[in-house]
Design a protein around this motif. Sequence first.
Motif, mmCIF file in Angstrom:
data_model
loop_
_atom_site.group_PDB
_atom_site.id
_atom_site.type_symbol
_atom_site.label_atom_id
_atom_site.label_comp_id
_atom_site.label_asym_id
_atom_site.label_seq_id
_atom_site.Cartn_x
_atom_site.Cartn_y
_atom_site.Cartn_z
ATOM 1 N N THR A 18 50.258 29.689 46.521
ATOM 2 C CA THR A 18 51.130 30.323 45.844
ATOM 3 C C THR A 18 51.255 31.327 45.206
ATOM 4 O O THR A 18 51.503 31.987 44.950
ATOM 5 C CB THR A 18 51.600 28.562 45.416
ATOM 6 N N TYR A 19 49.374 31.726 44.760
ATOM 7 C CA TYR A 19 49.121 32.857 43.365
ATOM 8 C C TYR A 19 49.467 34.438 44.165
ATOM 9 O O TYR A 19 49.530 34.081 45.336
ATOM 10 C CB TYR A 19 48.196 33.044 42.703
ATOM 11 N N PRO A 20 50.364 35.230 43.801
ATOM 12 C CA PRO A 20 51.019 36.325 44.350
ATOM 13 C C PRO A 20 49.491 36.595 45.556
ATOM 14 O O PRO A 20 48.376 37.265 44.740
ATOM 15 C CB PRO A 20 51.599 37.118 43.306
ATOM 16 N N ASP A 21 49.286 37.832 45.437
ATOM 17 C CA ASP A 21 48.012 38.548 46.545
ATOM 18 C C ASP A 21 48.055 39.962 45.831
ATOM 19 O O ASP A 21 46.748 39.756 45.803
ATOM 20 C CB ASP A 21 48.138 39.196 47.841
ATOM 21 N N THR A 22 48.737 40.009 44.628
ATOM 22 C CA THR A 22 48.248 40.769 44.115
ATOM 23 C C THR A 22 46.974 40.395 42.915
ATOM 24 O O THR A 22 46.270 40.784 42.741
ATOM 25 C CB THR A 22 49.183 41.563 43.374
ATOM 26 N N LEU A 23 47.006 39.214 42.734
ATOM 27 C CA LEU A 23 45.500 37.849 41.850
ATOM 28 C C LEU A 23 44.721 38.153 42.303
ATOM 29 O O LEU A 23 44.364 37.519 43.802
ATOM 30 C CB LEU A 23 46.325 37.312 41.582
ATOM 31 N N VAL A 24 43.626 38.597 41.736
ATOM 32 C CA VAL A 24 42.198 38.668 42.882
ATOM 33 C C VAL A 24 41.804 37.447 42.483
ATOM 34 O O VAL A 24 42.082 36.086 41.534
ATOM 35 C CB VAL A 24 40.836 39.330 42.009
ATOM 36 N N LYS A 25 41.229 35.993 43.215
ATOM 37 C CA LYS A 25 40.965 34.701 43.959
ATOM 38 C C LYS A 25 39.350 34.531 44.502
ATOM 39 O O LYS A 25 39.351 35.222 45.031
ATOM 40 C CB LYS A 25 41.994 34.050 44.795
ATOM 41 N N GLY A 26 39.173 33.448 43.804
ATOM 42 C CA GLY A 26 37.355 33.393 44.179
ATOM 43 C C GLY A 26 37.390 31.679 44.047
ATOM 44 O O GLY A 26 38.348 31.581 42.907
ATOM 45 N N MET A 27 36.521 31.341 44.650
ATOM 46 C CA MET A 27 35.762 29.777 44.297
ATOM 47 C C MET A 27 34.565 30.304 44.351
ATOM 48 O O MET A 27 33.361 30.656 45.450
ATOM 49 C CB MET A 27 36.567 28.841 44.678
ATOM 50 N N ALA A 28 34.036 29.233 43.668
ATOM 51 C CA ALA A 28 32.227 28.717 44.041
ATOM 52 C C ALA A 28 31.921 27.894 44.934
ATOM 53 O O ALA A 28 32.280 26.861 45.343
ATOM 54 C CB ALA A 28 31.536 28.427 42.732
ATOM 55 N N VAL A 29 31.075 27.708 46.061
ATOM 56 C CA VAL A 29 30.474 26.255 46.538
ATOM 57 C C VAL A 29 29.503 26.110 45.794
ATOM 58 O O VAL A 29 28.700 27.149 45.678
ATOM 59 C CB VAL A 29 29.930 27.652 47.902
ATOM 60 N N GLN A 30 29.552 24.813 45.609
ATOM 61 C CA GLN A 30 28.958 24.381 44.391
ATOM 62 C C GLN A 30 28.346 23.822 45.451
ATOM 63 O O GLN A 30 27.263 23.401 46.502
ATOM 64 C CB GLN A 30 29.131 22.891 43.324
ATOM 65 N N GLU A 31 26.609 23.226 44.372
ATOM 66 C CA GLU A 31 25.746 21.869 45.308
ATOM 67 C C GLU A 31 25.793 21.216 45.617
ATOM 68 O O GLU A 31 26.307 20.735 45.671
ATOM 69 C CB GLU A 31 24.266 22.243 44.295
ATOM 70 N N GLY A 32 25.451 20.942 47.131
ATOM 71 C CA GLY A 32 25.965 19.817 48.153
ATOM 72 C C GLY A 32 26.940 20.399 49.002
ATOM 73 O O GLY A 32 27.538 19.218 49.426
ATOM 74 N N ASN A 33 27.880 21.349 48.782
ATOM 75 C CA ASN A 33 29.336 21.279 49.589
ATOM 76 C C ASN A 33 28.841 21.171 51.570
ATOM 77 O O ASN A 33 29.553 21.615 51.818
ATOM 78 C CB ASN A 33 29.718 22.918 48.969
ATOM 79 N N LEU A 34 27.934 21.870 51.261
ATOM 80 C CA LEU A 34 27.269 21.865 52.413
ATOM 81 C C LEU A 34 26.704 21.198 53.471
ATOM 82 O O LEU A 34 26.718 20.821 54.167
ATOM 83 C CB LEU A 34 26.067 23.892 52.627
ATOM 84 N N ARG A 35 26.533 20.043 52.448
ATOM 85 C CA ARG A 35 26.265 18.821 53.158
ATOM 86 C C ARG A 35 27.518 17.889 52.754
ATOM 87 O O ARG A 35 27.157 16.917 53.628
ATOM 88 C CB ARG A 35 25.004 18.074 52.069
ATOM 89 N N GLN A 36 28.399 18.183 52.983
ATOM 90 C CA GLN A 36 29.861 17.384 53.300
ATOM 91 C C GLN A 36 30.050 18.036 54.126
ATOM 92 O O GLN A 36 30.065 18.223 55.003
ATOM 93 C CB GLN A 36 30.805 18.109 52.126
ATOM 94 N N ILE A 37 30.954 16.441 54.671
ATOM 95 C CA ILE A 37 30.900 15.809 55.965
ATOM 96 C C ILE A 37 32.746 17.104 55.985
ATOM 97 O O ILE A 37 33.819 16.688 55.208
ATOM 98 C CB ILE A 37 31.557 14.884 56.374
ATOM 99 N N ASN A 38 32.866 18.109 56.540
ATOM 100 C CA ASN A 38 34.059 18.404 57.592
ATOM 101 C C ASN A 38 35.489 17.230 58.075
ATOM 102 O O ASN A 38 35.160 16.630 58.984
ATOM 103 C CB ASN A 38 34.164 19.836 58.455
ATOM 104 N N PRO A 39 36.598 16.964 57.745
ATOM 105 C CA PRO A 39 37.451 16.228 57.649
ATOM 106 C C PRO A 39 37.677 16.127 59.873
ATOM 107 O O PRO A 39 37.879 15.512 59.745
ATOM 108 C CB PRO A 39 37.976 15.885 56.813
ATOM 109 N N ARG A 40 37.875 18.078 59.426
ATOM 110 C CA ARG A 40 38.365 18.154 60.637
ATOM 111 C C ARG A 40 37.612 17.726 61.640
ATOM 112 O O ARG A 40 38.111 18.329 62.952
ATOM 113 C CB ARG A 40 38.536 19.842 60.110
ATOM 114 N N THR A 41 35.931 18.390 61.387
ATOM 115 C CA THR A 41 35.388 18.387 62.668
ATOM 116 C C THR A 41 34.961 17.275 62.526
ATOM 117 O O THR A 41 33.658 16.715 63.919
ATOM 118 C CB THR A 41 34.456 19.902 62.541
#
Length: 82
Positions: A18-41
């Motif tokens: 919902t934030y405007p496209d003009t706002l720069v957005k970022g997020m961190a991939v934290q420790e363990g996120n690559l070990r989590q199960i993706n509910p879609r796959t």
Amino acid sequence: MMPFRKSHMAQTYGFFKTYPDTLVKGMAVQEGNLRQINPRTGKKNTVNDIIQFANQNIGLDYIFWVEDEPYFSKEVLRRLPR
């Protein structure tokens, strides 16, 4: 960042869209996120899963990767452009 996690989709991730496209957005991939199960796959999150989710579902401009080994060297660095 955990792609398609139900609790995050209804709250945190919804705000990013919902934030405007003009706002720069970022997020961190934290420790363990690559070990989590993706509910879609039903499989462990991959670097590609996270990048696609960030781009297509929440519209991030930046992803900050935590150097969680061995995943960072074996999976993240191989996927990122040099």
